[in-house]
Design a protein around this motif. Structure first.
Motif, PDB file in Angstrom:
ATOM      1  N   PRO A  83      -0.830   7.670  -9.579  1.00 30.98           N
ATOM      2  CA  PRO A  83      -1.654   8.427  -8.691  1.00 30.98           C
ATOM      3  C   PRO A  83      -3.036   8.111  -8.513  1.00 30.98           C
ATOM      4  CG  PRO A  83      -0.955  10.090 -10.604  1.00 30.98           C
ATOM      5  CD  PRO A  83      -0.184   8.618 -10.627  1.00 30.98           C
ATOM      6  N   ASP A  84      -3.708   7.530  -9.649  1.00 29.86           N
ATOM      7  CA  ASP A  84      -5.180   7.240  -9.365  1.00 29.86           C
ATOM      8  C   ASP A  84      -5.442   6.053  -8.676  1.00 29.86           C
ATOM      9  OD1 ASP A  84      -5.599   9.243 -11.528  1.00 29.86           O
ATOM     10  OD2 ASP A  84      -5.632   8.092 -13.125  1.00 29.86           O
ATOM     11  N   TRP A  85      -4.206   5.229  -8.327  1.00 33.15           N
ATOM     12  CA  TRP A  85      -4.436   4.266  -7.610  1.00 33.15           C
ATOM     13  C   TRP A  85      -4.507   4.551  -6.101  1.00 33.15           C
ATOM     14  CZ3 TRP A  85       0.286   0.808  -9.318  1.00 33.15           C
ATOM     15  CH2 TRP A  85       0.125   0.473 -10.873  1.00 33.15           C
ATOM     16  N   ILE A  86      -4.330   5.915  -5.512  1.00 29.12           N
ATOM     17  CA  ILE A  86      -4.451   6.165  -4.178  1.00 29.12           C
ATOM     18  C   ILE A  86      -5.643   6.437  -3.741  1.00 29.12           C
ATOM     19  CG2 ILE A  86      -2.964   7.582  -2.345  1.00 29.12           C
ATOM     20  CD1 ILE A  86      -0.949   8.381  -4.815  1.00 29.12           C
ATOM     21  N   VAL A  87      -6.083   5.616  -2.403  1.00 25.45           N
ATOM     22  CA  VAL A  87      -7.106   5.790  -1.970  1.00 25.45           C
ATOM     23  C   VAL A  87      -6.914   5.852  -0.448  1.00 25.45           C
ATOM     24  CG1 VAL A  87      -9.353   4.958  -1.229  1.00 25.45           C
ATOM     25  CG2 VAL A  87      -8.247   4.385  -3.298  1.00 25.45           C
ATOM     26  N   PRO A  88      -6.852   7.272   0.284  1.00 28.43           N
ATOM     27  CA  PRO A  88      -6.487   7.614   1.639  1.00 28.43           C
ATOM     28  C   PRO A  88      -7.654   6.839   2.464  1.00 28.43           C
ATOM     29  CG  PRO A  88      -6.471   9.400   0.139  1.00 28.43           C
ATOM     30  CD  PRO A  88      -7.096   8.476  -0.440  1.00 28.43           C
ATOM     31  N   ILE A 112      -2.043   8.009  15.269  1.00 26.24           N
ATOM     32  CA  ILE A 112      -2.544   8.759  14.214  1.00 26.24           C
ATOM     33  C   ILE A 112      -3.264   7.878  12.853  1.00 26.24           C
ATOM     34  CG2 ILE A 112      -2.069  10.483  12.484  1.00 26.24           C
ATOM     35  CD1 ILE A 112       0.046  11.705  14.134  1.00 26.24           C
ATOM     36  N   ASN A 113      -4.263   7.908  12.909  1.00 27.11           N
ATOM     37  CA  ASN A 113      -4.986   6.638  11.975  1.00 27.11           C
ATOM     38  C   ASN A 113      -5.076   7.195  10.470  1.00 27.11           C
ATOM     39  OD1 ASN A 113      -5.336   4.774  14.111  1.00 27.11           O
ATOM     40  ND2 ASN A 113      -7.179   6.032  14.790  1.00 27.11           N
ATOM     41  N   HIS A 114      -4.049   6.773   9.862  1.00 23.28           N
ATOM     42  CA  HIS A 114      -3.872   7.111   8.529  1.00 23.28           C
ATOM     43  C   HIS A 114      -3.145   5.881   7.505  1.00 23.28           C
ATOM     44  CE1 HIS A 114      -3.539   9.333   4.599  1.00 23.28           C
ATOM     45  NE2 HIS A 114      -2.679   9.147   4.484  1.00 23.28           N
ATOM     46  N   ALA A 115      -3.726   5.630   6.530  1.00 22.54           N
ATOM     47  CA  ALA A 115      -3.051   5.117   5.465  1.00 22.54           C
ATOM     48  C   ALA A 115      -3.413   5.156   4.118  1.00 22.54           C
ATOM     49  CB  ALA A 115      -3.337   3.287   5.926  1.00 22.54           C
ATOM     50  N   ASN A 116      -2.666   4.877   3.052  1.00 26.09           N
ATOM     51  CA  ASN A 116      -3.227   4.873   1.663  1.00 26.09           C
ATOM     52  C   ASN A 116      -3.316   3.454   1.068  1.00 26.09           C
ATOM     53  OD1 ASN A 116      -2.723   7.868   1.128  1.00 26.09           O
ATOM     54  ND2 ASN A 116      -0.731   7.467   1.515  1.00 26.09           N
ATOM     55  N   LEU A 117      -4.528   3.109   0.662  1.00 27.53           N
ATOM     56  CA  LEU A 117      -4.741   1.726  -0.025  1.00 27.53           C
ATOM     57  C   LEU A 117      -4.472   2.186  -1.506  1.00 27.53           C
ATOM     58  CD1 LEU A 117      -5.657  -0.870   0.903  1.00 27.53           C
ATOM     59  CD2 LEU A 117      -8.097  -0.390   0.039  1.00 27.53           C
ATOM     60  N   LEU A 118      -3.583   1.296  -2.250  1.00 28.12           N
ATOM     61  CA  LEU A 118      -3.213   1.372  -3.705  1.00 28.12           C
ATOM     62  C   LEU A 118      -3.920   0.281  -4.472  1.00 28.12           C
ATOM     63  CD1 LEU A 118       0.725   1.859  -3.214  1.00 28.12           C
ATOM     64  CD2 LEU A 118      -1.152   3.696  -3.257  1.00 28.12           C
ATOM     65  N   ILE A 119      -4.961   0.639  -5.228  1.00 32.64           N
ATOM     66  CA  ILE A 119      -5.849  -0.235  -5.766  1.00 32.64           C
ATOM     67  C   ILE A 119      -5.777  -0.026  -7.259  1.00 32.64           C
ATOM     68  CG2 ILE A 119      -8.080  -1.488  -6.096  1.00 32.64           C
ATOM     69  CD1 ILE A 119      -8.708   0.030  -3.429  1.00 32.64           C
TER      70      ILE A 119
END
Length: 392
Positions: A89-94, A245-252
């Protein structure tokens, strides 16, 4: 859990102000056909997402909305059960969408030294658009189809360009848009080795990864090398047709990279998750949403098979590339011996079979990409019209 998915009814765009409706030629309307531009559904989306939106409307509150623990838990569940990988869960950057996310990466890695963006091609045209809007150049590394029609990376060319200090960020989609090719784990590991060797960050766009015919798409962030430079962008934008609808999750995974990216994200005026979107996502990142994806994949398998059968019947000499993922399909008309303008005129005016030509993907205009997320009857009507009006 609802399983009443409606892939047979064409959703109305009348009065919705959509881009696709605005650019649909009158001749197509009059013939009762659809266009195959873009990558949006022509049928209703996932009922679970719509249910969440309606719940938000019923509540009557549209407040500043945070990335909650509950939100992270839903994303982690989705990656485990739909994408088949573990996500911390720490990787998730909306972010505000895939291209917003890429634009932030471009500012972070390219603007300080005004470096070039490196793109695997054929590739999505909005990657280059994001760079050009900041006054930056894009350079491509071309993939080429082998004898079986599988697009392959030119490893010598890619390494040469990743080694060039004038290039600062690699972006590519997996599955590939427009060809539908799914890069294997070994191919992604090779990219990661080059990334680590040359210190180049990699932005892997996996927006189509839920739609696949070859099993789960290996997530780039799980490569063995180059994890300090690895970013994966995920979204329900394609698999639930949320293009407006502009949304994504960047995983880092890398803490250092993630902190730098988040700092840049807020410098780019990121606000919050849209509250209507949040409500929809919380309903969609569930078994209800996963069930919809399974049904959608089955329908796209059927539509793909029908396209692969009927287009060559209508136009002998056309080559159709089997998509391993996505709900778009790639066709090559070079075997017809027509010049670009004649081919375009015949497709757009004669048979009203409108797709996106190859110039949008940095290749020849003899290639076209078609969106297969349409009711089966619409596909049949298009091919019936095509067969009746094509003049060899």
């Amino acid at each position: 859990m609802s399983t009443d998915y409606n892939f047979s009814t064409r959703v109305s765009r009348v009065g919705a102000g959509t881009l696709k409706d605005a650019f649909t030629p009158e001749a197509v309307r009059q013939a009762g056909l659809v266009t195959y531009w873009g990558a949006e559904f022509e049928f209703p989306t996932c009922p679970a997402f719509s249910r969440g939106v309606m719940k938000c409307a019923d509540r009557g509150m549209y407040a500043f909305t945070l990335q909650t623990d509950a939100y992270n838990e839903r994303v982690v569940w989705w990656m485990r059960h739909v994408r088949a990988f573990e996500c911390d869960p720490d990787w998730i950057v909306p972010t505000h969408g895939t291209i917003f996310a890429l634009a932030t990466a471009i500012r972070l890695f390219l603007l300080p030294g005004h470096k070039q963006l490196l793109v695997l091609e054929p590739g999505y045209n909005r990657y280059a658009q994001a760079a050009s809007r900041m006054g930056l150049e894009t350079i491509g590394s071309q993939m080429h189809p082998d004898a079986e029609g599988v697009y392959r990376i030119d490893w010598q060319d890619l390494e040469q360009k990743m080694a060039d200090p004038g290039n600062g960020l690699l972006v590519f989609s997996n599955p590939n848009n427009p060809t539908g090719r799914v890069l294997t784990k070994d191919e992604l590991e090779n990219i990661a080795i080059l990334s680590e060797k040359h210190g180049m960050p990699v932005f892997c766009d996996e927006i189509f990864a839920e739609i696949t015919r070859v099993g789960p798409v290996f997530p780039y962030i799980h490569v063995s090398h180059g994890r300090d430079y690895a970013m994966t962008c995920t979204s329900l934008g394609k698999c639930m047709s949320l293009t407006g609808i502009n949304h994504a999750n960047l995983l880092i995974p890398s803490v250092r990279l993630r902190e730098a990216y988040i700092h840049q994200k807020y410098a780019d005026h990121y606000g919050s998750i849209d509250p209507v979107l949040y409500a929809g996502l919380m309903e969609a990142y569930t078994e209800d949403g996963a069930s919809f994806i399974r049904a959608l994949n089955a329908q796209m398998d059927a539509n793909t098979a029908r396209f692969e059968e009927r287009l060559p019947q209508c136009v002998p000499g056309v080559r159709v590339f089997h998509p391993e993922g996505t709900f778009v399909i790639w066709a090559d008309y070079t075997g017809l011996g027509l010049d670009d303008d004649t081919l375009s005129r015949k497709l757009s005016e004669e048979v009203l079979f409108l797709g996106d030509d190859g110039s949008d993907y940095a290749v020849s205009r003899q290639f076209y990409r078609y969106n297969l997320a349409v009711p089966p009857k619409c596909l049949e009507n298009s091919f019936d019209y095509f067969a009746a009006h094509w003049r060899a």
